[in-house]
Design a protein around this motif. Structure first.
Motif, mmCIF file in Angstrom:
data_model
loop_
_atom_site.group_PDB
_atom_site.id
_atom_site.type_symbol
_atom_site.label_atom_id
_atom_site.label_comp_id
_atom_site.label_asym_id
_atom_site.label_seq_id
_atom_site.Cartn_x
_atom_site.Cartn_y
_atom_site.Cartn_z
ATOM 1 N N UNK A 155 -10.051 -1.689 1.747
ATOM 2 C CA UNK A 155 -9.806 -1.490 3.172
ATOM 3 C C UNK A 155 -8.554 -0.677 3.420
ATOM 4 N N UNK A 156 -7.518 -0.968 2.633
ATOM 5 C CA UNK A 156 -6.238 -0.268 2.764
ATOM 6 C C UNK A 156 -5.643 -0.086 1.377
ATOM 7 N N UNK A 157 -4.739 0.883 1.271
ATOM 8 C CA UNK A 157 -3.999 1.132 0.037
ATOM 9 C C UNK A 157 -2.511 1.084 0.344
ATOM 10 N N UNK A 158 -1.748 0.431 -0.526
ATOM 11 C CA UNK A 158 -0.283 0.467 -0.451
ATOM 12 C C UNK A 158 0.209 1.266 -1.640
ATOM 13 N N UNK A 159 0.872 2.382 -1.344
ATOM 14 C CA UNK A 159 1.417 3.253 -2.384
ATOM 15 C C UNK A 159 2.855 2.836 -2.659
ATOM 16 N N UNK A 160 3.026 2.153 -3.781
ATOM 17 C CA UNK A 160 4.356 1.773 -4.253
ATOM 18 C C UNK A 160 4.535 2.380 -5.638
ATOM 19 N N UNK A 161 4.096 3.634 -5.757
ATOM 20 C CA UNK A 161 3.975 4.293 -7.049
ATOM 21 C C UNK A 161 5.149 5.201 -7.389
ATOM 22 N N UNK A 162 6.326 4.890 -6.852
ATOM 23 C CA UNK A 162 7.553 5.523 -7.327
ATOM 24 C C UNK A 162 7.933 6.806 -6.639
ATOM 25 N N UNK A 163 9.116 7.294 -7.038
ATOM 26 C CA UNK A 163 9.716 8.457 -6.377
ATOM 27 C C UNK A 163 8.849 9.704 -6.478
ATOM 28 N N UNK A 164 8.083 9.817 -7.547
ATOM 29 C CA UNK A 164 7.213 10.989 -7.732
ATOM 30 C C UNK A 164 5.779 10.686 -7.304
ATOM 31 N N UNK A 165 5.606 9.684 -6.476
ATOM 32 C CA UNK A 165 4.337 9.169 -5.979
ATOM 33 C C UNK A 165 3.156 10.144 -6.072
ATOM 34 N N UNK A 166 2.242 9.935 -7.021
ATOM 35 C CA UNK A 166 1.045 10.778 -7.075
ATOM 36 C C UNK A 166 0.208 10.689 -5.797
ATOM 37 N N UNK A 167 0.206 9.517 -5.149
ATOM 38 C CA UNK A 167 -0.583 9.395 -3.918
ATOM 39 C C UNK A 167 0.029 10.231 -2.810
ATOM 40 N N UNK A 168 1.345 10.187 -2.681
ATOM 41 C CA UNK A 168 1.999 11.018 -1.661
ATOM 42 C C UNK A 168 1.750 12.495 -1.942
ATOM 43 N N UNK A 169 1.814 12.868 -3.206
ATOM 44 C CA UNK A 169 1.581 14.268 -3.586
ATOM 45 C C UNK A 169 0.137 14.668 -3.317
ATOM 46 N N UNK A 170 -0.813 13.798 -3.667
ATOM 47 C CA UNK A 170 -2.236 14.088 -3.448
ATOM 48 C C UNK A 170 -2.531 14.313 -1.969
ATOM 49 N N UNK A 171 -1.904 13.525 -1.115
ATOM 50 C CA UNK A 171 -2.129 13.646 0.328
ATOM 51 C C UNK A 171 -1.303 14.774 0.952
ATOM 52 N N UNK A 172 -0.425 15.395 0.169
ATOM 53 C CA UNK A 172 0.353 16.532 0.668
ATOM 54 C C UNK A 172 1.359 16.152 1.737
ATOM 55 N N UNK A 173 1.959 14.970 1.629
ATOM 56 C CA UNK A 173 2.868 14.487 2.667
ATOM 57 C C UNK A 173 4.304 14.888 2.358
ATOM 58 N N UNK A 174 5.101 15.186 3.383
ATOM 59 C CA UNK A 174 6.475 15.630 3.165
ATOM 60 C C UNK A 174 7.371 14.505 2.669
ATOM 61 N N UNK A 175 8.379 14.905 1.898
ATOM 62 C CA UNK A 175 9.386 13.974 1.377
ATOM 63 C C UNK A 175 10.729 14.663 1.575
#
Length: 493
Positions: A155-175
């Motif tokens: 239903x939902x995902x929590x991305x707690x996958x670190x500073x180089x977060x592959x999920x954040x990178x996959x979604x193309x979100x700014x950091x």
């Protein structure tokens, strides 16, 4: 067949473990994965702050942390060959008026054990290789170390996958943010000398900064800048190099020995502009990274998840409306932005090699830190008990009780109950729902599954409606619950 989780947690550091622990405790089906085959054995983040201890104590973890950790009751600042100033943590209005020094590996072990007692095990050696959001769920492609793949629908995902977060990178979100200029030497070792084991010792010099954190039984964490390359180029500086850094900065003679591990690192100061992207939430290092000044980062990640989990659980079981999930970001982002800014400023000041700035800091610090008003402001911020969600959308219209306003941390005061005994307030909270603390037995009609009522004889002005994360939801005078009813009708079914 693998159970379909309501929430998939990616990352089994302190942030992800806290998320899984909270969600499973709240009755949410959760799966937690981590790409590392084994838990980390290094100390990494050390400082556990007062606010984190307040929250974890009532969740079954804090007492063991207190038993294993080493308590630092002050910070001492050294310069010009002597101690020039310090912070006194006794001024913190919390039972935990100290910084607890505990290896991150131990914190993770305790969280993992509590998670296991709740029936959840970390799936290790599992990596996210793809993610697709759909209107009603998220499909996540996973790969194990032996190359096997599976698709999980959650239903939902929590991305707690670190500073180089592959999920954040996959979604193309700014950091957004920047990398700070200094490089640091880090090491865990033993120290024989006159450095106290009940304080954080910070040494300032024109040619370098050094901080020494006591871990108990003669063990210390060592962190220093090396602006002129005294320790050479090795990625793992040896004991002699670290001793040389210590000797040139510290006026306190000491012999360093039994180096356990060492490394070099560089500080990045960044945070996301939104903690939610559809059905994916971000927390911990995946959402914010910053200087280790003051030991704030791990604590912020743990508190991210304690803020999010109760909201997610209540939306999933139908007690709360979906917009409640957006208040995770509106609560936490201002706190995170302030934290990133604060640690970046502290790093720039203390790590500067400018002779003028060094002279200014070492002259002004004793004058400023001698003022009680400065201590009373700085110490609660360091312990994160000053963090507030006052002014955020979830606090709007929540009222106040004396100096306490909706969105503020509720102090863990001692209260008397109707039965005549006395308890810490947090021990009376129902962590699965809102808790109404009042001197009467009145409760708003129609919210029985949402509100637990605790009748007290003292310690509370009027009535307090307290969130599961220990912040004030709403408050008002005895006999007048209009504020509570309006606030509840906005967010809950």
């Amino acid at each position: 067949m693998t159970e379909i989780p309501e929430v998939l947690v990616v990352g089994a550091g302190p942030t992800g473990l806290t998320a899984a622990m909270e969600l499973s405790r709240l009755g949410v089906s959760v799966r937690i994965v981590d790409r590392a085959a084994q838990p980390s054995q290094t100390s990494r983040a050390l400082g556990v702050q007062a606010r984190t201890l307040e929250l974890l104590r009532v969740r079954g973890v804090g007492e063991d942390m207190l038993r294993l950790g080493n308590r630092a009751t002050a910070t001492a600042l050294y310069a010009r060959g002597r101690r020039i100033a310090g912070l006194d943590f006794a001024r913190m209005t919390s039972d935990h008026n100290f910084i607890l020094l505990l290896a991150q590996s131990e914190t993770e072990r305790l969280l993992t054990e509590q998670l296991g007692r709740q029936g959840v095990k970390v799936d290790r050696g599992v990596e996210v290789i793809g993610l697709e959001q759909r209107p009603a769920d998220v499909q996540v492609r996973l790969c194990t170390g032996d190359g096997a793949q599976e698709t999980v629908t959650a239903g939902y995902v929590i991305a707690a996958d670190g500073a180089h977060s592959p999920i954040r990178t996959t979604l193309g979100l700014p950091f957004e943010g920047r990398s700070l200029p200094h490089h640091y030497v880090l090491g865990d070792l033993h120290l024989a000398g006159e450095v106290p084991e009940d304080q954080l010792s910070i040494f300032l010099a024109p040619n370098g900064f050094l901080a020494v954190f006591p871990m108990g039984e003669g063990r210390f964490r060592f962190m220093a800048t090396d602006p002129d390359g005294l320790t050479g180029e090795s990625p793992e500086p040896d004991l002699a190099a670290i001793q040389a850094l210590y000797d040139r900065v510290s006026p306190v003679p000491a012999e360093l020995h039994d180096l356990n591990w060492s490394s070099r690192f560089r500080i990045h100061s960044r945070h996301m502009t939104s903690l939610r992207h559809g059905r994916v939430f971000f927390g911990g290092d995946a959402a914010h990274v910053h200087s280790p000044a003051g030991g704030q980062g791990m604590n912020a990640g743990i508190q991210d998840m304690i803020n999010l989990a109760w909201k997610l659980a209540m939306v999933l079981d139908g007690r709360a409306r979906e917009p409640l999930l957006d208040t995770y970001g509106s609560d936490r982002l201002p706190v995170i932005a302030q934290l990133v800014s604060m640690t970046e400023r502290a790093t720039a000041i203390f790590n500067s090699t400018s002779p003028l700035l060094h002279a200014t800091v070492t002259r002004l610090a004793p004058l400023l830190l001698a003022r009680p008003a400065v201590q009373d402001k700085a110490v609660p911020r360091l312990g994160q008990i000053a963090a507030s969600y006052r002014g955020a959308p979830l606090a709007a219209g929540g009222g106040r009780a004396g100096a306490l306003r909706a969105g503020d941390r509720v102090p863990d005061v001692e209260v008397g109950t109707a039965a005549g005994d006395r308890h810490r307030l947090y021990d009376l909270l129902d962590l699965t729902r809102l808790t109404l603390v009042t001197s009467t037995d009145d409760a708003p009609a129609g919210y029985g599954d949402l509100i637990a009522v605790r009748q007290v004889s003292d310690g509370v002005d009027g009535w307090w409606l307290i969130r599961p994360d220990g912040y004030l939801a709403a408050a008002g005078p005895k006999g007048d619950q209009r504020v509570m009813t309006r606030w509840l009708s906005r967010w809950f079914s």
